[in-house]
Design a protein around this motif. Structure first.
Motif, PDB file in Angstrom:
ATOM      1  N   HIS A 277      67.661   9.195  29.689  1.00 44.58           N
ATOM      2  CA  HIS A 277      66.318   8.570  29.991  1.00 44.58           C
ATOM      3  C   HIS A 277      65.949   8.802  31.586  1.00 44.58           C
ATOM      4  N   HIS A 278      67.086   8.963  32.494  1.00 48.71           N
ATOM      5  CA  HIS A 278      66.899   8.670  33.828  1.00 48.71           C
ATOM      6  C   HIS A 278      67.294   9.585  34.665  1.00 48.71           C
TER       7      HIS A 278
ATOM      8  N   ILE B 205      60.490  21.229  32.534  1.00 51.50           N
ATOM      9  CA  ILE B 205      61.718  20.553  32.666  1.00 51.50           C
ATOM     10  C   ILE B 205      62.851  21.513  33.195  1.00 51.50           C
ATOM     11  N   GLU B 206      62.452  22.804  33.166  1.00 48.74           N
ATOM     12  CA  GLU B 206      63.546  23.835  33.843  1.00 48.74           C
ATOM     13  C   GLU B 206      63.371  23.491  35.359  1.00 48.74           C
ATOM     14  N   GLU B 207      62.239  23.091  35.831  1.00 50.95           N
ATOM     15  CA  GLU B 207      62.190  22.689  37.203  1.00 50.95           C
ATOM     16  C   GLU B 207      62.786  21.744  37.929  1.00 50.95           C
ATOM     17  N   PHE B 208      63.422  20.765  36.813  1.00 50.09           N
ATOM     18  CA  PHE B 208      64.003  19.339  37.266  1.00 50.09           C
ATOM     19  C   PHE B 208      65.404  19.823  38.182  1.00 50.09           C
ATOM     20  N   VAL B 209      66.023  20.682  37.873  1.00 53.56           N
ATOM     21  CA  VAL B 209      67.117  21.074  38.573  1.00 53.56           C
ATOM     22  C   VAL B 209      66.945  22.487  39.150  1.00 53.56           C
ATOM     23  N   ASN B 210      67.840  22.471  40.440  1.00 54.83           N
ATOM     24  CA  ASN B 210      67.832  24.066  41.206  1.00 54.83           C
ATOM     25  C   ASN B 210      68.944  24.817  40.447  1.00 54.83           C
ATOM     26  N   GLU B 211      68.882  26.106  41.061  1.00 64.71           N
ATOM     27  CA  GLU B 211      69.702  27.186  40.560  1.00 64.71           C
ATOM     28  C   GLU B 211      71.078  26.835  40.745  1.00 64.71           C
TER      29      GLU B 211
ATOM     30  N   MET C 153      75.461  21.780  19.508  1.00 65.03           N
ATOM     31  CA  MET C 153      75.880  22.479  20.717  1.00 65.03           C
ATOM     32  C   MET C 153      75.239  21.786  21.871  1.00 65.03           C
ATOM     33  N   THR C 154      74.006  21.175  21.679  1.00 60.28           N
ATOM     34  CA  THR C 154      73.429  20.432  22.712  1.00 60.28           C
ATOM     35  C   THR C 154      74.184  19.076  22.846  1.00 60.28           C
ATOM     36  N   MET C 155      74.577  18.430  21.606  1.00 54.35           N
ATOM     37  CA  MET C 155      75.344  17.115  21.651  1.00 54.35           C
ATOM     38  C   MET C 155      76.578  17.200  22.517  1.00 54.35           C
ATOM     39  N   LEU C 156      77.288  18.398  22.198  1.00 59.38           N
ATOM     40  CA  LEU C 156      78.426  18.691  22.882  1.00 59.38           C
ATOM     41  C   LEU C 156      78.387  18.830  24.478  1.00 59.38           C
TER      42      LEU C 156
ATOM     43  N   ILE D 186      68.682  15.170  31.471  1.00 60.36           N
ATOM     44  CA  ILE D 186      67.144  15.581  30.845  1.00 60.36           C
ATOM     45  C   ILE D 186      67.165  16.920  30.675  1.00 60.36           C
ATOM     46  N   TRP D 187      67.394  17.950  31.739  1.00 59.62           N
ATOM     47  CA  TRP D 187      67.302  19.035  31.500  1.00 59.62           C
ATOM     48  C   TRP D 187      68.317  19.906  30.692  1.00 59.62           C
ATOM     49  N   LEU D 188      69.354  19.324  30.538  1.00 58.09           N
ATOM     50  CA  LEU D 188      70.744  19.705  29.784  1.00 58.09           C
ATOM     51  C   LEU D 188      70.147  19.534  28.471  1.00 58.09           C
ATOM     52  N   ALA D 189      69.813  18.191  28.138  1.00 57.81           N
ATOM     53  CA  ALA D 189      69.291  17.899  26.570  1.00 57.81           C
ATOM     54  C   ALA D 189      68.166  18.642  26.308  1.00 57.81           C
ATOM     55  N   GLY D 190      67.255  19.246  27.176  1.00 60.00           N
ATOM     56  CA  GLY D 190      65.850  19.673  26.993  1.00 60.00           C
ATOM     57  C   GLY D 190      64.936  18.971  26.578  1.00 60.00           C
TER      58      GLY D 190
END
Length: 478
Positions: A85-86, A18-24, A60-63, A91-95
């Motif tokens: 879901h999409h 999941i970490e690879e879903f978004v770049n730096e 904190m994740t919900m926030l 998806i990255w933020l919520a893990g």
């Protein structure tokens, strides 16, 4: 020349994380770092913990999910659920977590007090990063629509008429039920459902009337009892008056508040005091437009030694229209005798005090004006020329002198550049032209999220991009 085509059945050599879903350089990383930099204990986030069943989601994740969704202009819990879901950044933020819309909506409802603290901690974080100075503050307000129709705002007489119509309908339903019983045919299911609905409506209308009686209200909105009827460029709507305070250095928002008042006249000191409490340091200069030019609303800040720069209504009128020979400012006030002297040398003496409006009334002798060569131009009143002077006129004169100074004009000009952009960003980019939630506490929480989203977007620019912003926020969290 062949086309490039995708292949949905292509197998990855190594499965991605999941970490690879978004770049730096994805802005979502700033929102993630921002929430991590907040003090969870001071936020006072609440979550439902059950002894049985699955454990709750991390608050904190919900926030993070909620604040980031508002930065997209999404305040609907169903849209947020769909994004989890999409949308890869969600998806990255919520893990990979996928709370449903009911969970998201309940979290927002249960944590309306905590959402206000997000804005407060955001301002303090900006202060630590030297993005806010707190020396010169600008106050402004805007009207935002409530999640209610203006047609549901009724007077006491209007609600009583509705209650009578509901009672009549209940009587009709009961009569229809008796008729069906006698005929021993037909279904009572539909009538029973209608009866329960009317009974619930009757109970609601009765509670509204009770509230109006207890609080002495002239009218009340049945959908959102905290909202008021607002009037603006886009017409009249049920809404709220959103107040905000900005810092001069970078135009960042220091404080946001929601009030159920049509105008801004008594809000100046109240908002400045709350901003000072957030920053935990006094300010030197406070600026607002003529809508805040009220002696009662400004006096508190002046007494604290703050340099208040607010034009009075008559100064704005004077700037827009040429001065006439017999305008109010052409009459000289003599404090020792407590009289006004007109341009022709006639005396206007004190006649009465209007306690309701807080004004002293000065008037000439009627015969003096009628014999004057300017009668008809200066006044046409049969009682002579009248001048009204506020009880706290000295306060207004004091701020008028400050506004007329070269320093005052310069700072007020900067106010126009700072306060208009945030509201435009919130209403257009973040689609915050109307609130989704109801009740002033919930609305304040939603307004605080919008303010935080504006600040975060500005912080990314001010700190030089996503990576420097993330690095700086992580350093603040340590």
């Amino acid at each position: 020349m062949p086309y490039r085509s995708g292949d949905r059945h292509q197998i990855f050599l190594l499965p991605p994380t999941i970490e690879e879903f978004v770049n730096e350089d994805d802005p979502v990383r700033v929102y993630d770092a921002f929430i991590d930099a907040l003090n969870q204990k001071e936020l006072d986030l609440r979550n439902s913990y059950y002894r049985t069943g699955n454990p709750p989601y991390d608050p904190m994740t919900m926030l993070k999910i909620l604040v980031y969704a508002y930065s997209y202009g999404w305040n609907s819990a169903r849209k947020i659920e769909r994004a989890l879901h999409h949308n890869l950044s969600f998806i990255w933020l919520a893990g990979g977590l996928k709370p449903n819309f009911k969970t998201i909506s309940k979290f927002r409802k249960d944590n309306k007090h905590a959402l206000k603290n997000v804005m407060k901690q955001c301002a303090r974080l900006c202060l630590k990063m030297d993005l806010i100075e707190g020396n010169c503050l600008f106050v402004d307000g805007t009207k935002v629509r409530a999640n209610a129709s203006i047609s549901q705002t009724k007077t006491k007489d209007g609600w009583q008429k509705m209650l009578k119509r509901v009672d009549n309908r209940i009587d009709e339903i009961l009569a229809e039920c008796d008729c069906l019983d006698e005929k021993e045919s037909g279904s009572l299911v539909k009538l029973e459902k209608d009866y329960k609905g009317k009974q619930a409506l009757k109970s609601k209308v009765q509670s509204i009337l009770n509230e109006m009686e207890e609080e002495g209200l002239d009218k009340l909105n049945g959908t959102d009892t905290d909202c008021i009827n607002t009037h603006g460029r886009q017409g009249s709507h049920a809404g709220y008056n959103v107040q905000s305070v900005y810092d001069e250095k970078n135009g960042l928002m220091v404080h946001v508040d929601v009030v159920a008042q049509q105008n801004d006249q008594k809000q100046f000191t109240n908002q400045i005091d709350q901003a000072i409490e957030v920053l935990e340091k006094p300010c030197k200069i406070a600026v607002a437009d003529a809508g805040y030019a009220n002696a009662e609303g400004l006096k508190g800040s002046l007494e604290q030694g703050i340099d208040v720069i607010v034009p009075s209504q008559r100064q704005i009128v004077k700037e827009r229209h040429p001065t006439k020979p017999f305008d109010r400012d052409q009459f000289k006030y003599e404090a020792e005798r407590d009289v006004y002297i007109c341009p022709e040398g006639h005396v206007l003496t004190h006649r009465t005090l209007n306690k309701k409006r807080g004004e002293h009334v000065y008037r000439t002798v009627p015969s003096t004006c009628k014999q004057c060569k300017h009668f008809g131009e200066c006044t046409k009143g049969q009682r002579g020329r009248e001048i009204r002077r506020l009880v706290d006129e000295e306060v207004i004169e004091q701020i008028e002198r400050r506004y007329d100074s070269e320093k005052g004009k310069s700072i007020y000009k900067k106010r126009k550049e700072i306060v208009e952009y945030p509201f435009g960003h919130i209403k257009r980019t973040l689609k915050g032209g109307s609130f989704l939630v109801r009740g002033i506490e919930s609305v304040l929480g939603e307004a605080s999220i919008y303010g935080s989203c504006f600040n975060i977007a500005r912080m990314i620019t001010l700190l030089g991009g996503v990576r420097p912003a993330v690095k700086k926020m992580r350093a603040m969290a340590c």
